[in-house]
Design an enzyme around this catalytic site. Structure first.
Site, PDB file in Angstrom:
ATOM      1  N   ARG A  84       0.859  -1.174   0.000  1.00  9.77           N
ATOM      2  CA  ARG A  84       0.000   0.000   0.000  1.00  9.77           C
ATOM      3  C   ARG A  84       0.901   1.232   0.000  1.00  9.77           C
ATOM      4  O   ARG A  84       1.990   1.212   0.559  1.00  9.77           O
ATOM      5  CB  ARG A  84      -0.898   0.022   1.237  1.00  9.77           C
ATOM      6  CG  ARG A  84      -1.831  -1.178   1.365  1.00  9.77           C
ATOM      7  CD  ARG A  84      -2.650  -1.085   2.639  1.00  9.77           C
ATOM      8  NE  ARG A  84      -3.563  -2.225   2.782  1.00  9.77           N
ATOM      9  CZ  ARG A  84      -3.282  -3.353   3.406  1.00  9.77           C
ATOM     10  NH1 ARG A  84      -2.078  -3.503   3.976  1.00  9.77           N
ATOM     11  NH2 ARG A  84      -4.166  -4.334   3.476  1.00  9.77           N
ATOM     12  N   TYR A 136      -9.605  -9.650  -7.951  1.00 10.10           N
ATOM     13  CA  TYR A 136      -8.690  -9.953  -9.050  1.00 10.10           C
ATOM     14  C   TYR A 136      -9.043 -11.253  -9.772  1.00 10.10           C
ATOM     15  O   TYR A 136      -8.306 -11.681 -10.653  1.00 10.10           O
ATOM     16  CB  TYR A 136      -7.252 -10.059  -8.521  1.00 10.10           C
ATOM     17  CG  TYR A 136      -6.778  -8.789  -7.852  1.00 10.10           C
ATOM     18  CD1 TYR A 136      -6.465  -7.662  -8.603  1.00 10.10           C
ATOM     19  CD2 TYR A 136      -6.662  -8.711  -6.472  1.00 10.10           C
ATOM     20  CE1 TYR A 136      -6.051  -6.496  -7.994  1.00 10.10           C
ATOM     21  CE2 TYR A 136      -6.249  -7.538  -5.857  1.00 10.10           C
ATOM     22  CZ  TYR A 136      -5.945  -6.440  -6.622  1.00 10.10           C
ATOM     23  OH  TYR A 136      -5.538  -5.282  -6.010  1.00 10.10           O
ATOM     24  N   HIS A 144      -4.154  -8.643   2.928  1.00  5.39           N
ATOM     25  CA  HIS A 144      -5.610  -8.626   3.073  1.00  5.39           C
ATOM     26  C   HIS A 144      -6.020  -9.535   4.222  1.00  5.39           C
ATOM     27  O   HIS A 144      -5.624 -10.696   4.271  1.00  5.39           O
ATOM     28  CB  HIS A 144      -6.285  -9.108   1.789  1.00  5.39           C
ATOM     29  CG  HIS A 144      -6.227  -8.124   0.665  1.00  5.39           C
ATOM     30  ND1 HIS A 144      -6.401  -8.484  -0.655  1.00  5.39           N
ATOM     31  CD2 HIS A 144      -6.011  -6.779   0.664  1.00  5.39           C
ATOM     32  CE1 HIS A 144      -6.307  -7.404  -1.412  1.00  5.39           C
ATOM     33  NE2 HIS A 144      -6.067  -6.365  -0.644  1.00  5.39           N
ATOM     34  N   HIS A 197      -1.989   3.023  -6.217  1.00  6.53           N
ATOM     35  CA  HIS A 197      -2.792   1.822  -6.015  1.00  6.53           C
ATOM     36  C   HIS A 197      -2.907   1.010  -7.301  1.00  6.53           C
ATOM     37  O   HIS A 197      -3.091  -0.218  -7.252  1.00  6.53           O
ATOM     38  CB  HIS A 197      -4.180   2.188  -5.493  1.00  6.53           C
ATOM     39  CG  HIS A 197      -4.770   1.156  -4.589  1.00  6.53           C
ATOM     40  ND1 HIS A 197      -4.235   0.848  -3.348  1.00  6.53           N
ATOM     41  CD2 HIS A 197      -5.837   0.327  -4.747  1.00  6.53           C
ATOM     42  CE1 HIS A 197      -4.956  -0.107  -2.784  1.00  6.53           C
ATOM     43  NE2 HIS A 197      -5.920  -0.443  -3.613  1.00  6.53           N
ATOM     44  N   ARG A 257      -0.193  -1.394  -7.330  1.00  5.72           N
ATOM     45  CA  ARG A 257      -0.517  -2.515  -6.426  1.00  5.72           C
ATOM     46  C   ARG A 257      -1.432  -3.507  -7.154  1.00  5.72           C
ATOM     47  O   ARG A 257      -1.253  -4.730  -7.041  1.00  5.72           O
ATOM     48  CB  ARG A 257      -1.173  -1.960  -5.166  1.00  5.72           C
ATOM     49  CG  ARG A 257      -1.646  -3.006  -4.139  1.00  5.72           C
ATOM     50  CD  ARG A 257      -2.058  -2.265  -2.870  1.00  5.72           C
ATOM     51  NE  ARG A 257      -2.948  -3.017  -2.019  1.00  5.72           N
ATOM     52  CZ  ARG A 257      -2.554  -3.825  -1.030  1.00  5.72           C
ATOM     53  NH1 ARG A 257      -1.265  -4.014  -0.823  1.00  5.72           N
ATOM     54  NH2 ARG A 257      -3.436  -4.432  -0.266  1.00  5.72           N
ATOM     55  N   LYS A 285      -1.921  -2.522   7.923  1.00 11.77           N
ATOM     56  CA  LYS A 285      -3.121  -2.122   8.646  1.00 11.77           C
ATOM     57  C   LYS A 285      -3.236  -2.888   9.958  1.00 11.77           C
ATOM     58  O   LYS A 285      -2.878  -4.055  10.040  1.00 11.77           O
ATOM     59  CB  LYS A 285      -4.367  -2.386   7.791  1.00 11.77           C
ATOM     60  CG  LYS A 285      -4.560  -1.386   6.665  1.00 11.77           C
ATOM     61  CD  LYS A 285      -5.891  -1.620   5.979  1.00 11.77           C
ATOM     62  CE  LYS A 285      -6.170  -0.548   4.928  1.00 11.77           C
ATOM     63  NZ  LYS A 285      -7.478  -0.750   4.275  1.00 11.77           N
TER      64      LYS A 285
END
Length: 338
Positions: free
Chosen positions: A163, A294, A285, A259, A262, A187
């Protein structure tokens, strides 16, 4: 559970944000997004003579309808609804309200967008452009350092799928010359390991050589230092530099963002046969459903496998050999049509 005494909207929002930070490890950007959403709700309720502590389901429905009338996209309304649900669920659980008026609310229907993906040739054009800027001998050292920094950041993004917030906040210790892996704090303050390929390691070495020559490397704890308040380059600054580079490389600057690189990392891996669970881990994730955006790439790959390799296919074709840059061989021309 009986509701507690009357508390101001501001205090209730702050209590919720404290919980997100302490229990979920919410980062600065996450907290800022929640605060923006909930402060807007509070202001809208105040216009109706209501408060968060006394709002009813119809009040929340009116607010969501007003968002649509203000031109908010379905995805933005859905995000506001998510913030509202989490707030009222928290208030009910902690006893600040005796009910949850958001429990029966339904969000707008929205199709999940397919992410915009760059082709490998487009990524190569970006990197070739920064390489050309680095190799200009007549330019001042400061400009060459900026080109090397941008080249390094793009190589890292495409090699690791970080990210942009993770990229700009990399510590100087992440640039260990012998490191084969990169430790990333993502995160929720969770750490993960991502591998570094040879082009990325070379880009880091070249960038650090120029950074040390500028006598700035030993005065900062950040890999990409800045004179700003944060001490490292901001996401916005990097995005602006990336768009400027896209224009110089002859690409549409409006479609390019950190992004998007990414997305390219994930889509190109899947197209070349990577397992979805592996890509989930590399991207950081928490839920594989996020990685499943994806799967359109997997669908196309499965179609081509059946078309090219099934024994009853009319004209089976052999996959073309990979085209790569040197020994790294990571550029696959078969992906240029994506």
């Amino acid at each position: 559970m009986a509701p507690k005494g009357k508390i101001s909207d501001r205090s209730l929002i702050e209590l919720f944000l404290d919980m997100v930070a302490a229990e979920r490890g919410g980062g600065k950007n996450t907290l800022a997004a929640y605060a923006s959403d909930l402060n807007d709700l509070s202001a809208a309720l105040a216009e109706r003579g209501r408060s968060i502590g006394g709002a009813q389901t119809d009040d929340l429905r009116c607010y969501l309808s007003a968002l649509a009338a203000r031109g908010f996209a379905a995805s933005s309304v859905g995000r506001r609804l998510s913030s509202i649900r989490q707030l009222f669920r928290f208030l009910y659980r902690e006893g600040y309200r005796g009910d949850d008026p958001s429990a029966v609310l339904q969000g707008p229907r929205q199709a999940r967008p397919v992410p915009h993906v760059m082709s490998i040739s487009q990524v190569d054009r970006l990197l070739s452009c920064t390489r050309a800027q680095m190799d200009r001998q007549a330019q001042p050292p400061r400009e060459r350092l900026r080109a090397a920094r941008l080249h390094c950041m793009i190589e890292l993004l495409y090699a690791t799928g970080l990210r942009v917030s993770e990229l700009v906040a990399l510590p100087a210790s992440a640039a260990n010359p012998g490191a084969q892996m990169l430790t990333v704090r993502g995160k929720g303050d969770k750490e993960r390991l991502v591998p570094l390929n040879e082009p990325a390691r070379n880009a880091i070495r070249e960038y650090l050589h120029l950074l040390c020559a500028a006598s700035r490397y030993h005065r900062t704890k950040w890999l990409f230092p800045s004179f700003g308040a944060q001490g490292h380059m901001t996401r916005q600054h990097f995005a602006r530099e990336l768009k400027g580079l896209a224009a110089a490389a002859g690409l549409r600057a409006g479609t390019l963002s950190p992004h998007v690189l990414r997305h390219a990392f994930a889509s190109h891996l899947l197209h070349n046969g990577a397992d979805l669970r592996v890509v989930q881990v590399l991207l950081g994730h928490a839920d594989i459903s996020t990685t499943q955006i994806y799967t359109h790439v997997l669908d196309e790959r499965l179609k081509s496998l059946v078309r090219d390799l099934h024994p009853l296919a009319e004209a089976p074709t052999l996959p073309s050999p990979a085209r790569g840059r040197g020994k790294a061989g990571r550029r696959d021309g078969a992906l240029d049509e994506i």
